[in-house]
Structure formats: C-alpha cells, structure tokens
Scaffold this motif. Structure first.
Motif, short mmCIF file in Angstrom:
data_model
loop_
_atom_site.label_atom_id
_atom_site.label_comp_id
_atom_site.label_asym_id
_atom_site.label_seq_id
_atom_site.Cartn_x
_atom_site.Cartn_y
_atom_site.Cartn_z
N PRO A 198 8.10 12.08 -2.67
CA PRO A 198 7.10 11.06 -2.31
C PRO A 198 5.91 11.03 -3.27
O PRO A 198 5.33 9.98 -3.52
N LEU A 199 5.56 12.19 -3.83
CA LEU A 199 4.43 12.22 -4.76
C LEU A 199 4.78 11.56 -6.08
O LEU A 199 3.91 11.09 -6.80
N SER A 200 6.07 11.56 -6.44
CA SER A 200 6.43 11.05 -7.76
C SER A 200 6.86 9.60 -7.76
O SER A 200 7.39 9.14 -8.77
N THR A 201 6.65 8.86 -6.67
CA THR A 201 7.19 7.49 -6.64
C THR A 201 6.71 6.65 -7.82
O THR A 201 7.51 5.95 -8.43
N THR A 202 5.43 6.75 -8.14
CA THR A 202 4.94 5.90 -9.23
C THR A 202 5.58 6.32 -10.55
O THR A 202 5.96 5.49 -11.37
N MET A 203 5.71 7.62 -10.72
CA MET A 203 6.34 8.15 -11.92
C MET A 203 7.80 7.67 -11.98
O MET A 203 8.29 7.29 -13.05
N MET A 204 8.46 7.71 -10.85
CA MET A 204 9.85 7.27 -10.80
C MET A 204 9.95 5.81 -11.20
O MET A 204 10.84 5.42 -11.97
N LYS A 277 2.81 -2.98 -11.57
CA LYS A 277 1.68 -2.29 -10.97
C LYS A 277 1.96 -0.80 -10.85
O LYS A 277 1.14 0.03 -11.19
N MET A 278 3.14 -0.50 -10.32
CA MET A 278 3.50 0.90 -10.15
C MET A 278 3.64 1.59 -11.51
O MET A 278 3.30 2.76 -11.67
N PHE A 279 4.16 0.81 -12.46
CA PHE A 279 4.37 1.34 -13.80
C PHE A 279 3.07 1.84 -14.40
O PHE A 279 2.94 2.98 -14.83
N VAL A 280 2.07 0.96 -14.36
CA VAL A 280 0.77 1.33 -14.93
C VAL A 280 0.19 2.51 -14.16
O VAL A 280 -0.32 3.47 -14.74
N LYS A 281 0.29 2.45 -12.84
CA LYS A 281 -0.23 3.53 -12.02
C LYS A 281 0.45 4.86 -12.37
O LYS A 281 -0.19 5.90 -12.46
N GLY A 282 1.75 4.77 -12.58
CA GLY A 282 2.51 5.98 -12.89
C GLY A 282 2.10 6.59 -14.21
O GLY A 282 2.06 7.80 -14.36
N LEU A 283 1.76 5.74 -15.16
CA LEU A 283 1.40 6.27 -16.46
C LEU A 283 -0.05 6.73 -16.52
O LEU A 283 -0.40 7.60 -17.29
N VAL A 284 -0.90 6.11 -15.71
CA VAL A 284 -2.32 6.40 -15.83
C VAL A 284 -2.79 7.45 -14.84
O VAL A 284 -3.29 8.49 -15.19
N GLU A 285 -2.58 7.19 -13.57
CA GLU A 285 -3.08 8.15 -12.60
C GLU A 285 -2.01 8.42 -11.56
O GLU A 285 -1.05 7.68 -11.46
N THR A 286 -2.17 9.48 -10.86
CA THR A 286 -1.18 9.82 -9.86
C THR A 286 -1.86 10.19 -8.56
O THR A 286 -3.01 10.60 -8.57
N GLU A 287 -1.14 10.04 -7.52
CA GLU A 287 -1.67 10.32 -6.20
C GLU A 287 -1.54 11.81 -5.93
O GLU A 287 -0.46 12.31 -5.70
N LYS A 288 -2.64 12.52 -6.10
CA LYS A 288 -2.52 13.96 -5.88
C LYS A 288 -3.68 14.46 -5.06
O LYS A 288 -4.76 13.95 -5.15
#
Lengths: 288, 369
Positions: A198-204, A277-288
């Motif tokens: 669940p934490l890696s969804t944006t990265m995925m 949107k998710m792509f940019v989020k995944g590359l820039v910041e992450t939900e941690k």
C-alpha cells in the motif's frame, strides 16, 4: 513614464518566453500532426504531393482499411493493437511484481552476498536486451515458446531499473514501521502485503507507466519471436507496411502506415494521461 | 502486568563494539522504570533488546519468570511506542490500532470494542477514520499510545516518545502517560535523554553511561545522593557545580587559594566537590566559603540565577538565589555552602566518597569551624 516602460519590458519578456514555449511545443507536436493529417489523404495524393499539413477526405477509407484488415496487413490492426496491449501490460505488470519482490528481498533480508548480488543486478542495467538476444532466443526456442505470449513477455520481465527504484524506495521507508509491524505480529509476508505494497502504490504506478510504454514500443524482440501474424504487435505492423515500399511494384500505402502510427501512439498516451498524477507523485514525494 | 528481570544483559555488535555491559535490573509489577542517559549511552539499545528488535548477546531476560531471549517481538507480549510513532501512514487511526489484534486473530467485534475503549480513554473517538497524515503531533502520539494499550500487553516500552513534540505538549503528554500507566497498572520501561522527563515519570530511575548502569534508585535518591560524579552532573537543572579542591588538615583548598574550613579531615588528596545551584547562599565576606565573580544575572521569575566563575579562575559556577537579592553583573558574591547537601567525588574514578571526615556519617554532620 517609468511605469509604462516597466510594463513594456514585462510584456516583451512574456512575449519572448511564450515564443520559446510555443516553438518547443510545435517542435514536439509537428511530427504527430503530420502523421495524423497525412493519414487522411489517399496514397496517390501522398505519393504525388508528399507530406500533408491539412486534413484530407480519405480518412474514413484509411482507418476502415486498417481496422477491418487489408491485403497489405497480415493481421487486422485491432489484433495487433490487442497483441501490443497484452505485451505492454504483461511486461509492465510482470516487471513491477518481480522487481518489488526482488527489492524486498534485497532490502529486508540479510542473506549472504546480498550486496554483491544487488550490484550484479544493477550491472545488467548496462546490458540492453539486444546484447543477450541470441541466448534469450535460444532459451525460448528450446522451451517451445516461440509464437506465444509467454515467450514474448517472460524473458523481458526481469528488470534492473525497477529493482533499483524499489530498492531505493524501500530504503527510505522508516525502519520503525517494520519494527512496529513485527511487534504487532506481522510476519514478512504480512508486512509486505499489508504495509509495503500500500505504501508503494505511487511508485508502482510510476514504474508501470515507464514499463508499459517500453513494452508497447518493443520492436526487436517481438520481431524475432513471432512468425505467426496472430502474434504481431502494432510496431511490427508498421514496419510491414513500409516493407512493401522496398519491394516495389505497388503504390506505397503511406496513409496506412501513418494511420497505424497514430493508432499506435494512442494507448501509451492514454496510460500516461491517466496515471500522470500518480506518476509525478511517485517520482517526487511519497506517502510516509 | 508483569515482572521483568535482567540478568547480566549484554550486547556486543558484530564489529566488536560493546553497547551494553552486563546490566542487572528487577522491574516490579506495575512499576514505571525510566532509563536515562546521554545519547549514545546504550539506553535505546537496551530497550530494543527487551522488545526483541535487537539480539541479546549474553545474559538472561525474563518476563514474568519466562525466559524470552529467543522469542520474536510479537511473542513477548509487549507493546512499544516509538520516537517517531511509526504509525502506518496508509491506515486509518482505527486500523492502526486494530492491526496488532487482527494479526492475533481476535474476533472482529472484540477488536471494534477494544479500539473504541482505547479511543475513549485517549480522546481519539472523533479521529478514528482519519489517517495519521491528517493528525497533529500530539494526536499521533496518542494513536501510538492507543496502539500499545489495545493489546493489554504485559509491558509497555517507550522509546523517547515525547521528543518530537513541542515543549508545552511534551509537558501535557508526560502527565497523560503517567496517569494512563497508573490507571492501567501496566509495567512500563521508558527511555529518555531528558532528565526532567525521567525525574517526573519514574518510580525508579536507571542512569546509564557508556553501556554501564551508573546508578539505580528513586528520583529522590539519585538527586540527593548521586553515586557518581556522572549521575550528579546529569540530573538537575541547572547542572551541579563541580570544584576541584585539595584537602588539607583544616579543610579544602580551592584552586583560587580560598579555603573552605572543615573539621576532622582525615585525608589529603585532590577531590571533586559537587554543589547544586540551590545549595549555595549569599553570605558576608567574613563568613563565606568562597567568592564568585558574577558574569550574568538571569531572572527566572520565582528566583534569580547567577552565572559566573569562581573568583580568579575559569571554573564555572551557577547559583540559584532568592529573588530579593541584589545582584549586578560584574560584582563579586561571597557564597556559603549548605553543608548538609554537598557531594564529594573521587577525582579519578568519579565515585562518591563519604568517608573523608573523622566525624562519622559525614558529610551530613561535618561541621564548619
């Protein structure tokens, strides 16, 4: 007076900035525009007059020929699009899964030689598919997987890029999360499924896009792997149309080639737009 | 609720660094024990060894008479509150608190009622559907506490849980933690570098330095009779004043030549005298034990604090004085020692020395001439 010159200066700057942006945009969009416009002209017109910048009246004929099939194409375009889609999806999903699991093992389990193993995986980044294409072909042929989706997808799934990205991401996940989960009674599998995924969804999503586009655009591998038109991907279809050009005899069907190109660009564009949107989020910041 | 025993608990890392040098400790049922020490003293490592997150190299760890060295954290029946809370960011507050119970296959309705109960105690009921990212620091802290209490563990472990909060909130949460622990009666082990937190929370206090336990006792004991120079220096704000003195037949000679008269000195060595800021009072030059050069006067509202040096030297002194005293920066201040509260430490080993004077039971009865 003073104010006026300032405003003028600002306007001039804005004008300059916009002209740079506009010319950049034109530069990027123009080839696509030409392809789109040219696909709406008859092959005769294209042969006589060259590339077209304005819409023509032959669009319906071109696209119905492409989609319904014609003598020029060994498979109808929908079939090739489907094949490309399967290739792209299988490639992207497979890569995300494999590299997540590989990175999980590398980051969270202290097994002997973990670091050298990681660097070995990382080194394969330096070796493109083309380098290992003959042994890979050999393996797939021996396994009787030529002309199958499995043969098309599986040999390409291992991904150093994906593993590397996920490794970096996992390393940035605070260690306390793992410890808290251990105290909460979550084993390695539970932690992976309940917390890490669940934490890696944006990265995925980010890796999925990159890999989908890469899979969609695969050319050499499907070309070698498939002899049965049933398994041709759209990129191969485009090449086929151009092949008739070299063989001569018939009038080259440029409109079909352009039409196929336009069709071939749509799915990757859709994927990028949807996941952007998710792509940019995944590359820039992450939900941690 | 449980008793916890450490028997010569030690930790050596693979690279040979010994983080914990054999600690013995008995924690009674329901007791609140605080481990305090400067950063790097091994206190967090010790806590993590109890939690099962860090391997125990040697020694025995018993929880309720059960040997747990080899057990997984989840099997030790402990709950831990982390410094950065370690909440699962993608889960709601409810799920954060319920996760441990779910993994233990507790029935759903029971989970719901337990979480509800914990949420009420911690005033989190209205936040159960939020995610940690939408909460303030204090609220996250509460959720972390909630995650610990829903499981009714035998032992609470706290790893500097308040250090990410601002000063005011820290004070509030400190009181809440103490109240909650009293209310639940659960044994607790709490690690902090903040000596005020340590003093106020602890039933018993363990001061650690360099992987060694320096002293164990109630906060009062440790403050009034520090066993080592380190403990004396670590506890108390402002920190204790240390003066190096040379014992003579008639008392103690300070480094600036001033002489503290003491009867019955039986020794003649260099020794460290520890004096707390509140155990010094203004005096007249004739009766004073020594003189201080005041460099700065700090107004604390309820009292005054004079910062300076022992006159003619660079040995630092801080004195707390009645706010009615007239102090100015740059003046010299004659000071008298409260002889019931002085602390003598061996200059080399740093150990407390009580047998300097022929009068028995010194220093309490050591009398000025």
């Amino acid at each position: 007076m003073q104010v006026k010159t300032v405003i003028n200066k600002k306007r001039l700057q804005a004008l300059f900035r916009h002209s740079v942006l506009i010319s950049g945009a034109l530069f990027l969009v123009m080839p696509l525009w030409i392809a789109l416009m040219s696909s709406t002209h008859s092959p005769e017109a294209l042969f006589r007059e060259g590339l077209q910048f304005l819409p023509g009246s032959y669009g319906y004929e071109t696209y119905s020929q492409i989609l319904m099939g014609s003598d020029l194409l060994s498979a109808p375009a929908w079939r090739m699009l489907l094949n490309s889609l399967i290739l792209g999806l299988g490639f992207a999903i497979g890569k995300v899964i494999i590299s997540m699991i590989a990175a999980y093992a590398l980051v969270y389990f202290r097994f002997p030689l973990a670091v050298p193993l990681f660097w070995m995986i990382f080194m394969t980044l330096l070796l493109p598919l083309e380098v290992r294409i003959i042994p890979s072909y050999e393996v797939v042929a021996k396994l009787n997987l030529l002309n199958s989706y499995t043969g098309l997808i599986v040999p390409l799934i291992a991904s150093a890029t994906g593993t590397f990205f996920f490794r970096q991401f996992y390393r940035s996940v605070p260690a306390e999360l793992l410890e808290a989960a251990r105290i909460d009674g979550a084993g390695p599998l539970r932690f992976f499924i309940d917390i890490l995924i669940p934490l890696s969804t944006t990265m995925m999503a980010a890796i999925f896009i990159i890999m989908f586009v890469a899979g969609w655009n695969q050319y050499l591998w499907p070309l070698l792997m498939t002899t049965d038109p049933e398994y041709y991907s759209i990129v191969i279809g485009i090449r086929q149309v151009f092949q008739t050009l070299n063989e001569g005899g018939t009038l080259p069907q440029f409109n079909i080639a352009f039409g196929l190109t336009v069709l071939a660009t749509i799915p990757p564009v859709l994927v990028v737009v949807i996941f952007q949107k998710m792509f940019v989020k995944g590359l820039v910041e992450t939900e941690k | 609720m449980a008793q916890v025993s450490f028997h010569q608990l030690a930790k050596t890392y693979d690279n040979g660094f010994q983080a914990i040098h054999g600690i013995d400790l008995e924690i009674n049922d329901g007791e609140f024990v605080v481990i305090v020490g400067p950063s790097g003293c091994g206190k967090s490592t010790l806590l993590r060894m109890v939690a099962g997150l860090e391997e125990i190299t040697s020694g025995k760890l018993l929880i309720d008479e059960t040997f747990v060295n080899e057990r997984e954290p989840a099997e030790r029946d402990i709950a831990m509150v982390f410094q950065n809370y370690a909440l699962y960011p993608h889960m709601t507050v409810f799920n954060n608190m319920a996760y441990g119970l779910k993994n233990r296959k507790v029935p759903k309705d029971k989970i719901a009622s337990k979480v509800q109960q914990a949420a009420e105690v911690l005033q989190l009921t209205h936040l159960l559907d939020r995610k940690p990212g939408q909460l303030s620091g204090g609220q996250r802290q509460r959720v972390a506490m909630g995650r610990a209490i829903v499981r009714d563990p035998k032992l609470f472990l706290f790893d500097e849980p308040l250090s990410n909060l601002d000063a005011k909130l820290r004070g509030q949460m400190r009181i809440e933690i103490k109240k909650l622990q009293r209310q639940l009666g659960t044994t607790a082990l709490y690690v902090t570098h903040d000596q005020i937190e340590a003093m106020t929370l602890a039933d018993r206090l363990v001061v650690m330095d360099n992987g060694h336990p320096e002293q164990t006792g109630t906060p009062e004991e440790l403050y009034s009779r520090p066993a080592t120079r380190f403990v004396a220096g670590f506890l108390g704000t402002p920190s204790i004043n240390f003066l190096d003195v040379q014992l003579t037949a008639t008392g103690a000679q300070l480094s600036n030549g001033e002489h503290i008269k003491i009867a019955g000195v039986s020794d003649s060595r260099t020794i460290t005298l520890g004096l707390r800021a509140e155990d010094l009072t203004c005096s007249t030059p004739a009766q004073a034990d020594f003189t201080m050069s005041v460099e700065l006067v700090e107004q604390l509202g309820s009292e005054l604090q004079a910062v300076g040096v022992l006159q003619g030297t660079t040995e630092k002194l801080i004195v707390k004085l009645n706010k009615s005293e007239h102090l100015e920066e740059g003046m010299t201040l004659p000071l008298k020692i409260n002889r019931n509260h002085w602390h003598w430490f061996d200059a080399d080993t740093g150990q407390r020395v009580d047998s300097l004077f022929t009068t028995q039971n010194a220093p309490q009865q050591a009398i000025a001439v």
